[in-house]
Design a protein around this motif. Structure first.
Motif, PDB file in Angstrom:
ATOM      1  N   MET A   1      13.169-106.621  18.710  1.00  0.00           N
ATOM      2  CA  MET A   1      14.387-106.299  19.319  1.00  0.00           C
ATOM      3  C   MET A   1      14.328-106.387  20.841  1.00  0.00           C
ATOM      4  N   PHE A   2      13.233-105.580  21.457  1.00  0.00           N
ATOM      5  CA  PHE A   2      13.093-105.512  22.772  1.00  0.00           C
ATOM      6  C   PHE A   2      12.903-106.900  23.283  1.00  0.00           C
ATOM      7  N   THR A   3      11.876-107.634  22.646  1.00  0.00           N
ATOM      8  CA  THR A   3      11.356-108.993  22.879  1.00  0.00           C
ATOM      9  C   THR A   3      12.721-109.998  23.151  1.00  0.00           C
ATOM     10  N   PHE A   4      13.664-109.847  22.003  1.00  0.00           N
ATOM     11  CA  PHE A   4      14.743-110.706  21.924  1.00  0.00           C
ATOM     12  C   PHE A   4      15.538-110.541  23.202  1.00  0.00           C
ATOM     13  N   PHE A   5      16.166-109.164  23.360  1.00  0.00           N
ATOM     14  CA  PHE A   5      16.896-108.872  24.223  1.00  0.00           C
ATOM     15  C   PHE A   5      16.406-108.833  25.980  1.00  0.00           C
ATOM     16  N   PHE A   6      15.292-108.372  25.963  1.00  0.00           N
ATOM     17  CA  PHE A   6      14.949-108.158  27.387  1.00  0.00           C
ATOM     18  C   PHE A   6      13.944-109.173  28.003  1.00  0.00           C
ATOM     19  N   ILE A   7      13.203-109.796  27.054  1.00  0.00           N
ATOM     20  CA  ILE A   7      12.319-110.914  27.719  1.00  0.00           C
ATOM     21  C   ILE A   7      13.225-112.340  27.269  1.00  0.00           C
ATOM     22  N   ALA A   8      13.317-112.812  25.868  1.00  0.00           N
ATOM     23  CA  ALA A   8      13.626-114.097  25.670  1.00  0.00           C
ATOM     24  C   ALA A   8      15.058-114.464  26.121  1.00  0.00           C
ATOM     25  N   VAL A   9      16.068-113.641  26.081  1.00  0.00           N
ATOM     26  CA  VAL A   9      17.459-113.926  26.581  1.00  0.00           C
ATOM     27  C   VAL A   9      17.430-114.108  27.853  1.00  0.00           C
ATOM     28  N   PRO A  10      17.021-113.291  28.696  1.00  0.00           N
ATOM     29  CA  PRO A  10      16.991-113.624  29.909  1.00  0.00           C
ATOM     30  C   PRO A  10      16.179-114.892  30.423  1.00  0.00           C
ATOM     31  N   GLU A  11      14.995-115.015  30.040  1.00  0.00           N
ATOM     32  CA  GLU A  11      14.260-116.153  30.257  1.00  0.00           C
ATOM     33  C   GLU A  11      14.971-117.402  29.758  1.00  0.00           C
ATOM     34  N   GLU A  12      15.496-117.379  28.590  1.00  0.00           N
ATOM     35  CA  GLU A  12      16.083-118.740  28.074  1.00  0.00           C
ATOM     36  C   GLU A  12      17.599-119.058  28.730  1.00  0.00           C
ATOM     37  N   LEU A  13      18.149-117.972  29.396  1.00  0.00           N
ATOM     38  CA  LEU A  13      19.412-117.947  30.254  1.00  0.00           C
ATOM     39  C   LEU A  13      18.979-118.883  31.193  1.00  0.00           C
ATOM     40  N   PHE A  14      18.113-118.571  31.881  1.00  0.00           N
ATOM     41  CA  PHE A  14      17.582-119.226  33.437  1.00  0.00           C
ATOM     42  C   PHE A  14      17.032-120.682  32.954  1.00  0.00           C
ATOM     43  N   PHE A  15      15.982-120.676  31.981  1.00  0.00           N
ATOM     44  CA  PHE A  15      15.375-122.245  31.724  1.00  0.00           C
ATOM     45  C   PHE A  15      16.305-123.073  31.171  1.00  0.00           C
ATOM     46  N   ARG A  16      16.805-122.477  29.907  1.00  0.00           N
ATOM     47  CA  ARG A  16      17.613-123.455  29.208  1.00  0.00           C
ATOM     48  C   ARG A  16      19.304-123.744  29.673  1.00  0.00           C
ATOM     49  N   GLY A  17      19.721-122.140  29.741  1.00  0.00           N
ATOM     50  CA  GLY A  17      21.177-122.202  29.979  1.00  0.00           C
ATOM     51  C   GLY A  17      21.335-122.883  31.464  1.00  0.00           C
ATOM     52  N   TRP A  18      20.531-122.415  32.328  1.00  0.00           N
ATOM     53  CA  TRP A  18      21.038-122.974  33.741  1.00  0.00           C
ATOM     54  C   TRP A  18      20.244-124.395  34.157  1.00  0.00           C
ATOM     55  N   LEU A  19      18.804-124.172  34.098  1.00  0.00           N
ATOM     56  CA  LEU A  19      18.024-125.099  34.638  1.00  0.00           C
ATOM     57  C   LEU A  19      18.028-126.464  33.758  1.00  0.00           C
ATOM     58  N   GLN A  20      17.697-126.373  32.468  1.00  0.00           N
ATOM     59  CA  GLN A  20      17.789-127.446  31.581  1.00  0.00           C
ATOM     60  C   GLN A  20      19.058-128.000  31.653  1.00  0.00           C
ATOM     61  N   ASN A  21      20.018-127.150  31.596  1.00  0.00           N
ATOM     62  CA  ASN A  21      21.489-127.580  31.627  1.00  0.00           C
ATOM     63  C   ASN A  21      21.833-128.428  32.859  1.00  0.00           C
ATOM     64  N   LEU A  22      21.427-127.847  34.030  1.00  0.00           N
ATOM     65  CA  LEU A  22      21.520-128.612  35.337  1.00  0.00           C
ATOM     66  C   LEU A  22      20.753-129.876  35.537  1.00  0.00           C
ATOM     67  N   LEU A  23      19.522-129.814  35.123  1.00  0.00           N
ATOM     68  CA  LEU A  23      18.693-130.828  35.049  1.00  0.00           C
ATOM     69  C   LEU A  23      18.912-132.024  34.275  1.00  0.00           C
ATOM     70  N   GLU A  24      19.607-131.908  33.134  1.00  0.00           N
ATOM     71  CA  GLU A  24      20.067-132.844  32.240  1.00  0.00           C
ATOM     72  C   GLU A  24      21.119-133.809  33.011  1.00  0.00           C
ATOM     73  N   ARG A  25      21.970-133.369  33.771  1.00  0.00           N
ATOM     74  CA  ARG A  25      22.635-134.232  34.742  1.00  0.00           C
ATOM     75  C   ARG A  25      22.195-135.055  35.599  1.00  0.00           C
ATOM     76  N   ARG A  26      21.009-134.688  36.110  1.00  0.00           N
ATOM     77  CA  ARG A  26      20.175-135.483  37.138  1.00  0.00           C
ATOM     78  C   ARG A  26      19.242-136.387  36.591  1.00  0.00           C
ATOM     79  N   VAL A  27      18.413-135.883  35.340  1.00  0.00           N
ATOM     80  CA  VAL A  27      17.333-136.651  35.031  1.00  0.00           C
ATOM     81  C   VAL A  27      17.269-137.131  33.487  1.00  0.00           C
ATOM     82  N   GLY A  28      18.379-136.872  32.885  1.00  0.00           N
ATOM     83  CA  GLY A  28      18.540-136.977  31.421  1.00  0.00           C
ATOM     84  C   GLY A  28      18.074-135.864  30.349  1.00  0.00           C
ATOM     85  N   ARG A  29      18.480-136.199  29.233  1.00  0.00           N
ATOM     86  CA  ARG A  29      17.924-135.021  28.254  1.00  0.00           C
ATOM     87  C   ARG A  29      16.372-134.903  28.255  1.00  0.00           C
TER      88      ARG A  29
END
Length: 180
Positions: free
Chosen positions: A85-113
């Motif tokens: 539970m700790f790992t999911f909410f306090f490590i995985a969710v914040p890191e995934e929000l940044f790396f996938r939700g923001w970074l990968q999402n924004l980079l897809e528009r520039r360099v493709g999937r």
């Protein structure tokens, strides 16, 4: 007083970032909401299962992973559940929000999937360069980069952070309990 201010700044920065991207900028497809779905767990578990046969032999061969015995007990089960539970909410969710939700999402528009998936995974790996070491931990970087591929695949399946966070939490918890 300076400590309290830096604690506030650390706490406020992610919240301001979330607000900025999701509300002000209206970043579509970040995949962040508090409603986890069974599909998130299913996709997350599937990507974890694809990652394990690659990462465990590679990690053992590199000397990064070390097998520890599996000792099932009530106390161990409670500790495992709390860690998950700790790992999911306090490590995985914040890191995934940044790396996938923001970074990968924004980079897809520039360099493709595929380019975004690889680039984000490498950046994710590099962000772990000094974990559990005083020097550049290239083994951790390599395994985290490979893990990033599977986290990114989980996210892009339905563009949901819950799925990639599930994969991420499973990797971290299994590593922490049995492979460290």
């Amino acid at each position: 007083m300076a400590s309290a201010i830096s604690d506030f700044q650390q706490d406020a920065a992610p919240r301001c970032g979330i607000y900025g991207f999701l509300v002000m900028r209206r970043l579509d497809g970040a995949g962040f909401d508090l409603r986890l779905r069974w599909r998130d767990a299913k996709v997350g578990l599937r990507e974890w299962m694809y990652y394990v046969p690659i990462a465990v032999p590679l990690g053992l061969w590199l000397g990064f992973l070390h097998l520890h015995g599996f000792h099932a007990s009530w106390a161990g089960s409670v500790k495992l559940a709390a860690a998950a539970m700790f790992t999911f909410f306090f490590i995985a969710v914040p890191e995934e929000l940044f790396f996938r939700g923001w970074l990968q999402n924004l980079l897809e528009r520039r360099v493709g999937r595929n380019g975004a998936l690889v680039l984000t995974s490498v950046l994710f790996g590099l962000s772990h360069f000094n974990k559990r070491a005083l020097h550049f931990n290239w083994r951790y970087v390599l395994l985290a980069s490979v893990a990033g591929i599977f986290y990114g695949r989980a996210w892009r399946e339905e563009r949901r952070v819950g799925a990639s966070a599930m994969t991420h939490a499973l990797v971290d918890v299994v590593w922490g309990f049995w492979l460290r």
